[in-house]
Design a protein around this motif. Structure first.
Motif, PDB file in Angstrom:
ATOM      1  N   ALA A 170       0.833  -1.201   0.000  1.00  0.00           N
ATOM      2  CA  ALA A 170       0.000   0.000   0.000  1.00  0.00           C
ATOM      3  C   ALA A 170       0.867   1.249   0.000  1.00  0.00           C
ATOM      4  CB  ALA A 170      -0.933  -0.013   1.217  1.00  0.00           C
ATOM      5  N   SER A 171       1.945   1.232   0.774  1.00  0.00           N
ATOM      6  CA  SER A 171       2.863   2.369   0.801  1.00  0.00           C
ATOM      7  C   SER A 171       3.518   2.575  -0.554  1.00  0.00           C
ATOM      8  CB  SER A 171       3.934   2.139   1.877  1.00  0.00           C
ATOM      9  OG  SER A 171       4.908   3.158   1.850  1.00  0.00           O
ATOM     10  N   GLY A 172       3.932   1.466  -1.201  1.00  0.00           N
ATOM     11  CA  GLY A 172       4.554   1.567  -2.513  1.00  0.00           C
ATOM     12  C   GLY A 172       3.601   2.084  -3.574  1.00  0.00           C
ATOM     13  N   ILE A 173       2.348   1.653  -3.523  1.00  0.00           N
ATOM     14  CA  ILE A 173       1.353   2.127  -4.489  1.00  0.00           C
ATOM     15  C   ILE A 173       1.115   3.617  -4.300  1.00  0.00           C
ATOM     16  CG2 ILE A 173      -1.066   1.948  -5.187  1.00  0.00           C
ATOM     17  CD1 ILE A 173      -0.927  -1.015  -4.379  1.00  0.00           C
ATOM     18  N   ARG A 174       0.999   4.053  -3.041  1.00  0.00           N
ATOM     19  CA  ARG A 174       0.766   5.477  -2.781  1.00  0.00           C
ATOM     20  C   ARG A 174       1.929   6.318  -3.309  1.00  0.00           C
ATOM     21  NH1 ARG A 174      -0.724   3.605   2.294  1.00  0.00           N
ATOM     22  NH2 ARG A 174       1.141   4.491   3.241  1.00  0.00           N
ATOM     23  N   LEU A 175       3.153   5.864  -3.025  1.00  0.00           N
ATOM     24  CA  LEU A 175       4.314   6.611  -3.494  1.00  0.00           C
ATOM     25  C   LEU A 175       4.359   6.670  -5.011  1.00  0.00           C
ATOM     26  CD1 LEU A 175       6.987   8.053  -2.948  1.00  0.00           C
ATOM     27  CD2 LEU A 175       8.103   5.811  -2.923  1.00  0.00           C
ATOM     28  N   SER A 176       4.128   5.550  -5.678  1.00  0.00           N
ATOM     29  CA  SER A 176       4.161   5.510  -7.137  1.00  0.00           C
ATOM     30  C   SER A 176       3.087   6.397  -7.741  1.00  0.00           C
ATOM     31  CB  SER A 176       4.005   4.064  -7.630  1.00  0.00           C
ATOM     32  OG  SER A 176       5.081   3.251  -7.207  1.00  0.00           O
ATOM     33  N   LEU A 177       1.873   6.340  -7.190  1.00  0.00           N
ATOM     34  CA  LEU A 177       0.768   7.133  -7.743  1.00  0.00           C
ATOM     35  C   LEU A 177       0.966   8.623  -7.475  1.00  0.00           C
ATOM     36  CD1 LEU A 177      -2.337   4.913  -6.891  1.00  0.00           C
ATOM     37  CD2 LEU A 177      -1.258   5.245  -9.111  1.00  0.00           C
ATOM     38  N   ILE A 178       1.388   8.967  -6.266  1.00  0.00           N
ATOM     39  CA  ILE A 178       1.606  10.387  -5.949  1.00  0.00           C
ATOM     40  C   ILE A 178       2.712  10.953  -6.825  1.00  0.00           C
ATOM     41  CG2 ILE A 178       2.424  11.972  -4.163  1.00  0.00           C
ATOM     42  CD1 ILE A 178       0.989  10.197  -2.104  1.00  0.00           C
ATOM     43  N   LEU A 179       3.791  10.199  -6.991  1.00  0.00           N
ATOM     44  CA  LEU A 179       4.886  10.647  -7.857  1.00  0.00           C
ATOM     45  C   LEU A 179       4.414  10.784  -9.295  1.00  0.00           C
ATOM     46  CD1 LEU A 179       7.919  11.287  -8.138  1.00  0.00           C
ATOM     47  CD2 LEU A 179       8.292   8.840  -8.550  1.00  0.00           C
ATOM     48  N   ALA A 180       3.665   9.794  -9.786  1.00  0.00           N
ATOM     49  CA  ALA A 180       3.209   9.815 -11.180  1.00  0.00           C
ATOM     50  C   ALA A 180       2.235  10.963 -11.428  1.00  0.00           C
ATOM     51  CB  ALA A 180       2.557   8.479 -11.526  1.00  0.00           C
ATOM     52  N   PHE A 181       1.281  11.165 -10.526  1.00  0.00           N
ATOM     53  CA  PHE A 181       0.311  12.262 -10.709  1.00  0.00           C
ATOM     54  C   PHE A 181       0.997  13.620 -10.585  1.00  0.00           C
ATOM     55  CE2 PHE A 181      -2.967   9.015  -9.859  1.00  0.00           C
ATOM     56  CZ  PHE A 181      -3.872   9.343 -10.871  1.00  0.00           C
ATOM     57  N   SER A 182       1.958  13.728  -9.681  1.00  0.00           N
ATOM     58  CA  SER A 182       2.682  14.994  -9.537  1.00  0.00           C
ATOM     59  C   SER A 182       3.442  15.330 -10.812  1.00  0.00           C
ATOM     60  CB  SER A 182       3.645  14.920  -8.352  1.00  0.00           C
ATOM     61  OG  SER A 182       2.955  14.681  -7.145  1.00  0.00           O
ATOM     62  N   VAL A 183       4.137  14.335 -11.352  1.00  0.00           N
ATOM     63  CA  VAL A 183       4.873  14.548 -12.605  1.00  0.00           C
ATOM     64  C   VAL A 183       3.909  14.907 -13.726  1.00  0.00           C
ATOM     65  CG1 VAL A 183       6.274  13.409 -14.369  1.00  0.00           C
ATOM     66  CG2 VAL A 183       6.790  13.063 -11.952  1.00  0.00           C
ATOM     67  N   SER A 184       2.777  14.222 -13.779  1.00  0.00           N
ATOM     68  CA  SER A 184       1.797  14.481 -14.842  1.00  0.00           C
ATOM     69  C   SER A 184       1.245  15.903 -14.766  1.00  0.00           C
ATOM     70  CB  SER A 184       0.652  13.465 -14.739  1.00  0.00           C
ATOM     71  OG  SER A 184      -0.315  13.701 -15.733  1.00  0.00           O
ATOM     72  N   ILE A 185       0.936  16.361 -13.565  1.00  0.00           N
ATOM     73  CA  ILE A 185       0.380  17.713 -13.398  1.00  0.00           C
ATOM     74  C   ILE A 185       1.424  18.778 -13.738  1.00  0.00           C
ATOM     75  CG2 ILE A 185      -0.502  19.353 -11.696  1.00  0.00           C
ATOM     76  CD1 ILE A 185      -1.801  16.954 -10.274  1.00  0.00           C
ATOM     77  N   ILE A 186       2.642  18.587 -13.245  1.00  0.00           N
ATOM     78  CA  ILE A 186       3.701  19.571 -13.527  1.00  0.00           C
ATOM     79  C   ILE A 186       4.017  19.605 -15.021  1.00  0.00           C
ATOM     80  CG2 ILE A 186       6.123  20.153 -13.114  1.00  0.00           C
ATOM     81  CD1 ILE A 186       5.811  18.958 -10.312  1.00  0.00           C
ATOM     82  N   ASN A 187       4.107  18.431 -15.637  1.00  0.00           N
ATOM     83  CA  ASN A 187       4.353  18.383 -17.076  1.00  0.00           C
ATOM     84  C   ASN A 187       3.200  19.011 -17.857  1.00  0.00           C
ATOM     85  OD1 ASN A 187       6.773  17.124 -16.686  1.00  0.00           O
ATOM     86  ND2 ASN A 187       6.047  15.084 -17.194  1.00  0.00           N
ATOM     87  N   PHE A 188       1.984  18.846 -17.348  1.00  0.00           N
ATOM     88  CA  PHE A 188       0.807  19.440 -17.983  1.00  0.00           C
ATOM     89  C   PHE A 188       0.926  20.970 -17.991  1.00  0.00           C
ATOM     90  CE2 PHE A 188      -3.351  21.423 -17.558  1.00  0.00           C
ATOM     91  CZ  PHE A 188      -4.079  20.839 -18.591  1.00  0.00           C
ATOM     92  N   ILE A 189       1.302  21.523 -16.857  1.00  0.00           N
ATOM     93  CA  ILE A 189       1.383  22.989 -16.746  1.00  0.00           C
ATOM     94  C   ILE A 189       2.520  23.537 -17.605  1.00  0.00           C
ATOM     95  CG2 ILE A 189       1.801  24.896 -15.149  1.00  0.00           C
ATOM     96  CD1 ILE A 189       0.491  23.156 -12.956  1.00  0.00           C
ATOM     97  N   ILE A 190       3.719  22.967 -17.426  1.00  0.00           N
ATOM     98  CA  ILE A 190       4.879  23.469 -18.174  1.00  0.00           C
ATOM     99  C   ILE A 190       4.702  23.226 -19.666  1.00  0.00           C
ATOM    100  CG2 ILE A 190       7.367  23.257 -18.507  1.00  0.00           C
ATOM    101  CD1 ILE A 190       7.608  22.467 -15.582  1.00  0.00           C
ATOM    102  N   GLY A 191       4.303  22.022 -20.038  1.00  0.00           N
ATOM    103  CA  GLY A 191       4.151  21.682 -21.448  1.00  0.00           C
ATOM    104  C   GLY A 191       3.082  22.501 -22.136  1.00  0.00           C
ATOM    105  N   ALA A 192       1.971  22.757 -21.424  1.00  0.00           N
ATOM    106  CA  ALA A 192       0.887  23.546 -22.021  1.00  0.00           C
ATOM    107  C   ALA A 192       1.339  24.982 -22.279  1.00  0.00           C
ATOM    108  CB  ALA A 192      -0.330  23.521 -21.105  1.00  0.00           C
ATOM    109  N   MET A 193       2.018  25.574 -21.315  1.00  0.00           N
ATOM    110  CA  MET A 193       2.471  26.958 -21.480  1.00  0.00           C
ATOM    111  C   MET A 193       3.543  27.060 -22.571  1.00  0.00           C
ATOM    112  SD  MET A 193       2.650  28.051 -17.453  1.00  0.00           S
ATOM    113  CE  MET A 193       3.259  29.677 -17.814  1.00  0.00           C
TER     114      MET A 193
END
Length: 523
Positions: free
Chosen positions: A310-333
């Protein structure tokens, strides 16, 4: 020729079905919004729906399992219960054949007898004067590690027993040094609960196979074979039989009573520490207040694998969603600016992207872990490595969409009416590109999960620790042990596979749902 059309009076005309409804169909249309239409089309993609359900269940597991595991948390570990199979104590006592800590192995006769002997010793208590029982009787005990004997084979005149045994109970007995106050507390707990905790200590003599191992409590030869005293006072070796009764090798006083401790350490008889022999299964309950329960077993460090997962899934998902959101903002601009203005601006920005995209990700992540991780930690440095070049794909997609829409009539009309560049970019063009951007951002998630797992598995990134871990780290820890303990690798590998497949199917469903060319198409 007379081509005059004859006139027909209006009296000769009459309405057919006058006053009657010709059909019950009510022809009405309602405008369907862009996102509603996309949601409807996404709902028709069965593979994407199934993938969404599986992703939701994995997320629920990651966040709900720690809440419902009341006895211990993810940081709880036990050094004696490393690499144990899934076990729930109440189910194990029912002997239903699952969640009983069962492990299958082939044992030689000496090891097989010793395994059953743990149940023999556990059943010996003060009520029966510590008289031992036969091996057959011990097999019926809840404390006997042997669950089932599957097969007996003879090879080179030696017998080998294919056995399924409880990996938790197989730990058996241990020696422990305690103070006299601790010894009294153990006795009080033993009397209050009725659970046998302290057992007789073993004599260190010629019949002791291993004086440091608290499980060899019966008389054996030098190679560990059980011995039985004959009528003439001699000892002979005995082989396995269900009616075999082992002869104990307990240390006794002058009156023949068994001893439960021996003095160790400094001090006199009133202050010296005791060495005691305890059943670890009972001691676990004594120090923790609950029986050993591990839904998915334990990992190579003794942590609860279900909670570590459960800890590993949370870390993987939080990291993946964080990267996705940051890439979304930077890439869109970034993509919006170069796609809207084009020309020299586009050329310069594209060359910057070309340079960054050629930088190997594994080199970046390795350098960040060597230098940056010492200052900010392993997870933030890994996040920086993903973001450094991860936004380029999103920027490229946005740039393409802006080139597609910036010369459309509605954009030219807005520009004619005096709309600013910022308004045209974010109010007119960007919403039409949103579907493509969302899809690309969703497809970033499985890539991040896979890359993080790969880096952890290879040892480039160390995300293991008492507070958190990653799925890749669990795979790395199991890489040298999975043949003997397949559950250590099976569960993390299964979750990673499901996340990869399901997020890709989910992203494909989003891509089709937000495709403008399919808008209004009945699939």
């Amino acid at each position: 020729m007379n081509n005059k059309i004859p006139e027909i009076s209006s009296e000769k005309f009459r309405f057919v079905n006058n006053g009657e409804r010709i059909t019950d169909v009510k022809l009405e249309t309602k405008p369907v919004g862009y996102f509603k239409d996309a949601l409807q089309r996404f709902g028709k993609n069965k593979a994407s729906i199934v993938a969404t359900v599986i992703i939701s269940l994995i997320i629920l597991y990651a966040f709900l399992v720690p809440l419902f595991t009341f006895s211990h948390d993810a940081q709880f570990r036990d050094n004696y219960y490393k690499m144990k199979e899934p076990r729930i104590d109440k189910i194990a006592k029912m002997k239903l054949g699952f969640l009983d800590g069962g492990r299958k192995d082939t044992l030689n006769e000496r090891a097989f007898i010793n395994m059953i002997a743990l149940g023999v010793a556990a059943e010996s208590n003060e009520a029966n004067g510590y008289n031992v029982v036969s091996l057959g009787e011990a097999l019926e005990s809840e404390l006997c590690p042997v669950i089932r004997l599957s097969d007996i084979k003879t090879q080179n005149k030696d017998n080998y027993y294919t056995t399924r045994f409880d990996s938790v109970l197989s730990v058996g007995f241990i020696y422990k040094q305690v103070t006299q106050d601790e010894y009294k507390q153990m006795l009080d707990w033993q009397n209050e609960t009725g659970i046998q905790l302290i057992y007789p200590i073993i004599a260190d003599n010629e019949f002791s196979f291993d004086a440091t191992d608290a499980n060899w409590w019966y008389k054996t030869s030098a190679n560990g074979t059980p011995l039985k005293k004959t009528n003439n006072g001699q000892y002979t070796s005995r082989s396995y039989k269900e009616d075999l009764v082992l002869e104990d090798n307990y240390e006794r006083d002058s009156e023949g009573n068994v001893k439960f401790f021996r003095f160790v350490g400094g001090g006199d008889a009133s202050t010296a520490s005791y060495q005691v022999r305890i059943l670890y299964y009972s001691y676990y309950q004594y120090i923790n207040g609950f029986a050993p329960n591990y839904l998915l077993g334990t990992d190579s460090s003794g942590y609860d694998l279900a909670l570590r997962m459960a800890s590993g899934i949370r870390l993987s998902l939080i990291l993946a969603f964080s990267v996705s959101i940051i890439n979304f903002i930077i890439g869109a601009m970034y993509g919006a600016v170069e796609g809207y203005y084009g020309g020299a601006v586009d050329i310069i920005m594209e060359r910057i992207s070309d340079i960054l995209v050629e930088v190997p990700f594994i080199v970046v992540s390795t350098l960040f872990q060597i230098h940056l991780a010492k200052k900010v930690g392993a997870v933030p440095s890994l996040l920086f490595a993903f973001v450094l070049t991860g936004w380029i794909g999103t920027a490229s997609g946005v740039r393409t969409q802006f080139y597609r829409f910036k010369n459309q009539e509605y954009v030219m009309a807005a520009r004619t009416l005096g709309a600013s560049d910022a308004r045209i970019i974010w109010k007119h063009i960007f919403p039409n590109s949103l579907g493509t951007i969302i899809t690309s951002s969703a497809l970033v998630i499985p890539g991040v999960i896979f890359s993080e797992s790969m880096l952890s598995f290879l040892g480039i990134v160390n995300l293991g620790g008492s507070k958190f871990t990653s799925l890749g780290q669990l795979l790395s820890d199991a890489s040298s042990k999975w043949i003997s303990y397949p559950h250590l690798m099976f569960y993390p590998a299964l979750i990673i596979s499901l996340l990869m497949i399901c997020f890709n199917l989910f992203g494909n469903g989003l891509r089709d749902a937000f495709n403008p060319s399919l808008r209004g198409v009945d699939e």
